[in-house]
Design a protein around this motif. Structure first.
Motif, mmCIF file in Angstrom:
data_model
loop_
_atom_site.group_PDB
_atom_site.id
_atom_site.type_symbol
_atom_site.label_atom_id
_atom_site.label_comp_id
_atom_site.label_asym_id
_atom_site.label_seq_id
_atom_site.Cartn_x
_atom_site.Cartn_y
_atom_site.Cartn_z
ATOM 1 N N CYS A 143 16.144 -1.521 2.196
ATOM 2 C CA CYS A 143 15.505 -1.303 3.502
ATOM 3 C C CYS A 143 15.758 0.117 3.994
ATOM 4 C CB CYS A 143 16.028 -2.309 4.533
ATOM 5 S SG CYS A 143 15.440 -3.999 4.323
ATOM 6 N N LEU A 144 16.982 0.587 3.862
ATOM 7 C CA LEU A 144 17.322 1.920 4.355
ATOM 8 C C LEU A 144 16.641 3.016 3.537
ATOM 9 C CD1 LEU A 144 21.128 1.546 5.170
ATOM 10 C CD2 LEU A 144 19.161 1.265 6.674
ATOM 11 N N LYS A 145 16.406 2.752 2.259
ATOM 12 C CA LYS A 145 15.765 3.748 1.401
ATOM 13 C C LYS A 145 14.251 3.798 1.592
ATOM 14 C CE LYS A 145 19.226 3.400 -2.290
ATOM 15 N NZ LYS A 145 19.481 2.913 -3.679
ATOM 16 N N SER A 146 13.636 2.682 1.964
ATOM 17 C CA SER A 146 12.178 2.605 1.944
ATOM 18 C C SER A 146 11.523 2.362 3.290
ATOM 19 C CB SER A 146 11.736 1.493 0.976
ATOM 20 O OG SER A 146 12.284 0.243 1.360
ATOM 21 N N LEU B 220 0.813 -1.211 0.000
ATOM 22 C CA LEU B 220 0.000 0.000 0.000
ATOM 23 C C LEU B 220 0.852 1.268 0.000
ATOM 24 C CD1 LEU B 220 -2.799 -1.046 2.531
ATOM 25 C CD2 LEU B 220 -2.997 -0.815 0.045
ATOM 26 N N LYS B 221 2.124 1.144 0.394
ATOM 27 C CA LYS B 221 3.022 2.294 0.442
ATOM 28 C C LYS B 221 3.947 2.372 -0.777
ATOM 29 C CE LYS B 221 3.033 2.600 5.500
ATOM 30 N NZ LYS B 221 3.843 2.499 6.740
ATOM 31 N N GLY B 222 3.525 1.762 -1.856
ATOM 32 C CA GLY B 222 4.312 1.845 -3.084
ATOM 33 C C GLY B 222 5.004 0.570 -3.496
ATOM 34 N N ASN B 223 4.940 -0.448 -2.642
ATOM 35 C CA ASN B 223 5.500 -1.768 -2.947
ATOM 36 C C ASN B 223 6.983 -1.724 -3.319
ATOM 37 O OD1 ASN B 223 5.355 -4.533 -3.129
ATOM 38 N ND2 ASN B 223 4.374 -4.567 -5.131
ATOM 39 N N PRO B 224 7.833 -1.149 -2.460
ATOM 40 C CA PRO B 224 9.260 -1.048 -2.788
ATOM 41 C C PRO B 224 9.963 -2.404 -2.899
ATOM 42 C CG PRO B 224 8.862 -0.490 -0.489
ATOM 43 C CD PRO B 224 7.524 -0.572 -1.140
ATOM 44 N N PHE B 225 9.416 -3.433 -2.250
ATOM 45 C CA PHE B 225 10.053 -4.757 -2.289
ATOM 46 C C PHE B 225 9.422 -5.677 -3.331
ATOM 47 C CE2 PHE B 225 10.920 -3.036 1.908
ATOM 48 C CZ PHE B 225 12.278 -3.263 2.035
ATOM 49 N N GLU C 17 -9.151 -19.038 3.078
ATOM 50 C CA GLU C 17 -8.570 -19.996 4.022
ATOM 51 C C GLU C 17 -7.049 -19.986 3.961
ATOM 52 O OE1 GLU C 17 -10.289 -21.625 6.213
ATOM 53 O OE2 GLU C 17 -12.208 -20.883 5.463
ATOM 54 N N ALA C 18 -6.507 -19.423 2.886
ATOM 55 C CA ALA C 18 -5.052 -19.377 2.714
ATOM 56 C C ALA C 18 -4.654 -18.061 2.069
ATOM 57 C CB ALA C 18 -4.587 -20.545 1.848
ATOM 58 N N VAL C 19 -3.587 -17.459 2.587
ATOM 59 C CA VAL C 19 -3.043 -16.231 1.999
ATOM 60 C C VAL C 19 -1.530 -16.375 1.922
ATOM 61 C CG1 VAL C 19 -3.039 -15.105 4.264
ATOM 62 C CG2 VAL C 19 -2.825 -13.716 2.203
ATOM 63 N N LEU C 20 -0.976 -15.976 0.799
ATOM 64 C CA LEU C 20 0.458 -16.110 0.545
ATOM 65 C C LEU C 20 0.988 -14.816 -0.035
ATOM 66 C CD1 LEU C 20 3.086 -17.955 -0.050
ATOM 67 C CD2 LEU C 20 2.088 -18.205 -2.336
ATOM 68 N N THR C 21 2.134 -14.372 0.450
ATOM 69 C CA THR C 21 2.832 -13.263 -0.193
ATOM 70 C C THR C 21 4.095 -13.830 -0.835
ATOM 71 O OG1 THR C 21 4.264 -12.583 1.656
ATOM 72 C CG2 THR C 21 2.012 -11.729 1.619
ATOM 73 N N ARG C 22 4.406 -13.324 -2.006
ATOM 74 C CA ARG C 22 5.576 -13.817 -2.735
ATOM 75 C C ARG C 22 6.142 -12.694 -3.584
ATOM 76 N NH1 ARG C 22 2.852 -17.622 -7.508
ATOM 77 N NH2 ARG C 22 1.890 -15.909 -8.686
ATOM 78 N N PRO C 23 7.366 -12.846 -4.100
ATOM 79 C CA PRO C 23 7.946 -11.806 -4.958
ATOM 80 C C PRO C 23 7.230 -11.733 -6.292
ATOM 81 C CG PRO C 23 9.389 -13.724 -4.838
ATOM 82 C CD PRO C 23 8.322 -13.941 -3.820
ATOM 83 N N LEU C 24 6.974 -10.511 -6.740
ATOM 84 C CA LEU C 24 6.366 -10.321 -8.052
ATOM 85 C C LEU C 24 7.289 -10.811 -9.154
ATOM 86 C CD1 LEU C 24 4.612 -6.822 -8.089
ATOM 87 C CD2 LEU C 24 3.663 -8.968 -8.947
ATOM 88 N N HIS D 92 11.610 -6.047 5.288
ATOM 89 C CA HIS D 92 10.519 -5.924 4.306
ATOM 90 C C HIS D 92 9.179 -6.364 4.867
ATOM 91 C CE1 HIS D 92 12.162 -9.914 4.129
ATOM 92 N NE2 HIS D 92 11.264 -10.355 3.274
ATOM 93 N N TYR D 93 9.183 -7.024 6.025
ATOM 94 C CA TYR D 93 7.930 -7.399 6.673
ATOM 95 C C TYR D 93 7.589 -6.469 7.839
ATOM 96 C CZ TYR D 93 8.107 -11.771 4.018
ATOM 97 O OH TYR D 93 8.136 -12.710 2.999
#
Length: 262
Positions: free
Chosen positions: A162-165, A17-22, A35-42, A186-187
């Motif tokens: 991490c330091l930039k975002s 929501l903040k621009g998805n820097p990662f 019932e299931a939610v997963l986050t992964r790299p685009l 990133h989390y």
């Protein structure tokens, strides 16, 4: 329950929501009732040895969905998995063994800021010898060099991002050299807390942690961290800042492809 047992998912959504820097994406098995939610790299990193960028997290209401989650991981490249549901350790170990992949798994204690206290109220008194601020990205090599997972182009790139975002906190000595710091991963968890040896036992770790907590609250973030079970000094320090140990541990699985069978 969802937030309490899945800080990584919450942090991923916040970053998106903040621009998805990662560059993360979120998948669910159904909507709006899931019932299931997963986050992964685009985008999967082309670098084979980059588990920091190739990071996954998941939360399951239905434990039978674990195989569906495991099938979404790109097992051909280095990666990490973070979840607050440590009951899935065995499933990850079995999957890695069947694929002939070496996997390192850790269980970390999780500390969360008490809703009844503010860590900022327990800050150490400022020492005029030091200057407090965030960490400049130009100091990413120093931070990366102090990190147990640092020392590679991939880790340096991750620390720089991490330091930039993300918010961070650091104290500099009179010559402008960083001597104690902590940042957010990133989390959205406090990570890479470090004080150079000659400046330890001066309360600097508590100082930078409390200042980072203040910055995180200001951005609407959940103030929390994960600590190795054997790291008693850090556990005591976070408790002294008003943070409480949760009943959920972080399951952190890491595969760097070393020791993988041909």
């Amino acid at each position: 329950m969802f937030i309490r047992h899945s800080f990584p998912i919450y942090g991923s959504l916040s970053n998106i929501l903040k621009g998805n820097p990662f560059c993360m994406e979120v998948l669910v098995d159904s909507w709006p009732c899931f019932e299931a939610v997963l986050t992964r790299p685009l985008v999967i990193s082309k670098t084979l040895s980059d588990p920091l960028t190739n990071s996954y997290s998941f939360f399951l209401r239905d434990e039978s969905k674990i195989q569906v989650v495991l099938e979404q991981i790109d097992w051909t490249k280095a990666f990490e998995v973070q979840t607050m549901q440590d009951s899935f350790r065995h499933a990850l170990e079995i999957e890695a063994t069947q694929r002939g992949i070496a996997m390192e798994i850790s269980l970390l204690k999780t500390y969360q800021e008490s809703l009844n206290e503010e860590t900022g109220g327990k800050q150490k008194q400022r020492n005029q010898m030091y200057r407090e601020t965030c960490i400049s990205p130009i100091h990413a090599p120093i931070v990366d060099g102090s990190w147990s997972f640092g020392g590679s182009p991939a880790s340096l790139n991750y620390v720089s991002l991490c330091l930039k975002s993300m918010p961070s906190s650091c104290v500099y000595d009179s010559e402008g050299i960083p001597v104690s710091w902590v940042l957010c991963d990133h989390y959205g968890a406090m990570r890479v807390l470090y004080t150079v040896p000659q400046h330890r036992r001066k309360g600097l770790g508590s100082l930078v942690s409390s200042k980072l907590a203040e910055a995180m609250r200001g951005q609407g973030m959940l103030v929390h961290c994960h600590v190795e079970e054997e790291n008693i000094p850090s556990q005591l320090m976070f408790k002294s800042l008003g943070m409480q140990e949760t009943t959920s541990r972080l399951l952190w699985a890491r595969c760097d492809l070393k020791g993988t069978k041909d």
